[in-house]
Each structure stands twice: as structure tokens, then as C-alpha cells.
Design a protein around this motif. Structure first.
Motif, PDB file in Angstrom:
ATOM      1  N   SER A  84      -8.076  18.200  -5.887  1.00 34.12           N
ATOM      2  CA  SER A  84      -7.853  19.013  -4.746  1.00 34.12           C
ATOM      3  C   SER A  84      -7.971  17.952  -3.680  1.00 34.12           C
ATOM      4  O   SER A  84      -7.006  18.438  -2.660  1.00 34.12           O
ATOM      5  N   ALA A  85      -8.707  17.035  -3.584  1.00 31.94           N
ATOM      6  CA  ALA A  85      -8.909  16.158  -2.229  1.00 31.94           C
ATOM      7  C   ALA A  85      -7.557  15.514  -2.339  1.00 31.94           C
ATOM      8  O   ALA A  85      -7.037  14.948  -1.007  1.00 31.94           O
ATOM      9  N   HIS A  86      -6.965  14.825  -3.182  1.00 36.85           N
ATOM     10  CA  HIS A  86      -5.588  14.325  -3.448  1.00 36.85           C
ATOM     11  C   HIS A  86      -4.497  14.935  -2.694  1.00 36.85           C
ATOM     12  O   HIS A  86      -3.920  14.413  -1.602  1.00 36.85           O
ATOM     13  N   LYS A  88      -5.057  17.608  -0.634  1.00 35.81           N
ATOM     14  CA  LYS A  88      -5.287  17.741   0.822  1.00 35.81           C
ATOM     15  C   LYS A  88      -4.959  16.575   1.444  1.00 35.81           C
ATOM     16  O   LYS A  88      -4.377  16.803   2.781  1.00 35.81           O
ATOM     17  N   ALA A  89      -5.414  15.348   1.066  1.00 34.08           N
ATOM     18  CA  ALA A  89      -5.063  14.420   1.849  1.00 34.08           C
ATOM     19  C   ALA A  89      -3.636  13.845   2.023  1.00 34.08           C
ATOM     20  O   ALA A  89      -3.236  13.564   3.284  1.00 34.08           O
ATOM     21  N   ARG A  92      -2.095  16.266   4.461  1.00 32.90           N
ATOM     22  CA  ARG A  92      -2.558  15.970   6.103  1.00 32.90           C
ATOM     23  C   ARG A  92      -2.043  14.615   6.452  1.00 32.90           C
ATOM     24  O   ARG A  92      -2.455  14.354   7.537  1.00 32.90           O
ATOM     25  N   THR A  96      -4.134   6.875   2.341  1.00 38.56           N
ATOM     26  CA  THR A  96      -4.903   7.367   1.015  1.00 38.56           C
ATOM     27  C   THR A  96      -4.719   6.107  -0.008  1.00 38.56           C
ATOM     28  O   THR A  96      -3.575   5.633   0.013  1.00 38.56           O
ATOM     29  N   VAL A 131      -9.894   7.550   1.564  1.00 38.58           N
ATOM     30  CA  VAL A 131      -9.218   8.395   2.699  1.00 38.58           C
ATOM     31  C   VAL A 131      -9.726   7.896   3.893  1.00 38.58           C
ATOM     32  O   VAL A 131     -10.802   7.633   3.840  1.00 38.58           O
ATOM     33  N   VAL A 138     -10.795  14.373   7.463  1.00 38.52           N
ATOM     34  CA  VAL A 138     -11.249  13.984   6.274  1.00 38.52           C
ATOM     35  C   VAL A 138     -12.397  14.709   5.639  1.00 38.52           C
ATOM     36  O   VAL A 138     -12.594  15.070   4.365  1.00 38.52           O
ATOM     37  N   LYS A 140     -12.560  17.719   5.785  1.00 42.50           N
ATOM     38  CA  LYS A 140     -12.075  19.005   5.233  1.00 42.50           C
ATOM     39  C   LYS A 140     -11.161  18.721   3.701  1.00 42.50           C
ATOM     40  O   LYS A 140     -11.323  19.240   2.661  1.00 42.50           O
ATOM     41  N   VAL A 141     -10.774  17.208   3.338  1.00 45.94           N
ATOM     42  CA  VAL A 141     -10.270  16.862   2.248  1.00 45.94           C
ATOM     43  C   VAL A 141     -11.475  16.754   1.380  1.00 45.94           C
ATOM     44  O   VAL A 141     -11.368  17.044   0.132  1.00 45.94           O
TER      45      VAL A 141
END
Length: 149
Positions: A84-86, A88-89, A92, A96, A131, A138, A140-141
Motif C-alpha cells: 500500500s505504501a509503495h 501511495k508513494a 504522489r 522512492t 520515501v 510521507v 499519508k504514505v
């Protein structure tokens, strides 16, 4: 020691409007966590040179390499949290870096890059992610991740 030889201490905290964060998968061995963190932050200064501070020097004028100018915050989460973080990053457009499970089986940069190139973005078996960007982006990620113990 004379009064003017005393170390200079700043009473003002420096606040950064950016954040450097590493997110590690929570099932890694200790040596893997350390290795992944080191690799992930190593590329940051080449992509974003302003994150590098000035060179260090001790009282004997021995010079040392510059380091990142701000703290690196380390988080952990489940495999799904990294995925999920990947996503989102990338959405945005944050700077990364990725580390996949395949990289534990390689021994050099060429093979590392080939291992990542061989797998599509959505199929990467991420074990670590770094990130850098505006603090709020960041944050939010990293939603769902927890600070590394």
C-alpha cells in the motif's frame, strides 16, 4: 578548558518540512533490517543532494564524510502495508527506493538492478521501502505502519 573552548550548543530545534522514512517488513531478521535500511538510504543523496549536510570535522581537524542532514525515521509493517505504501508513494511522485526479497540472493549492484527489473511494479516482493518528500505526504504514505521498536 577555557570558556571559549566549550562546545557550541544550539537551543533552537531545527524543524524540517520534509521527511525521510524507511518502512521495513515486520518479518525480517535483525541483520536483514539493518542491511535493508542501509541500502535504502544510500541512494537518497544521489537523487536529492540537498538532503546531505556538510562534512564533519573533529577537534583535531580530521575530516569525515557528510551525512544526511535530517533524521531517518524507521517504521515497520506487514507485507500489505508495504504494498500500500509503495502504491501511495508512487502516486504522489515521492522519491522512492525499494528493496525486494530477491536482493538477499544477489551480491552486487548489477544483479540487484536486474532482479528488480525482472518483476513488474505490482508484483514486487517488497521487504523495504524508503520515501522522501513533504512531511504530510510521507505521513499519508506510511498510514498503517508503526515506528520500528
Amino acid at each position: 578548558m577555557a570558556a571559549d573552548d566549550a562546545p557550541v550548543r544550539s537551543e533552537t530545534k531545527i524543524a524540517f518540512d520534509t521527511k525521510i522514512a524507511v518502512l521495513l517488513r515486520d518479518d525480517l531478521e535483525t541483520w536483514q533490517r539493518l542491511n535493508v535500511t542501509a541500502f535504502l538510504v544510500s541512494g537518497l543523496g544521489t537523487a536529492v543532494p540537498e538532503v546531505i549536510g556538510e562534512p564533519y570535522e573533529d577537534a583535531d581537524s580530521t575530516g569525515y564524510l557528510p551525512m544526511l542532514r535530517q533524521p531517518v525515521l524507521v517504521f515497520e509493517g506487514a507485507k500489505e502495508t508495504l504494498t500500500s505504501a509503495h502504491t501511495k508513494a508512487l502516486s504522489r511522485s515521492l522519491v522512492t527506493a525499494v528493496f525486494t526479497s530477491d536482493l538477499f540472493g544477489t551480491g552486487n549492484d548489477r544483479d540487484n538492478r536486474a532482479a528488480v527489473r525482472a518483476v513488474g511494479r505490482d508484483a514486487l516482493d517488497l521487504v523495504g521501502l524508503a520515501v522522501y518528500g513533504p512531511r504530510n505526504a510521507v505521513d499519508k504514505v506510511l498510514k498503517g505502519a508503526r515506528m520500528h521498536p
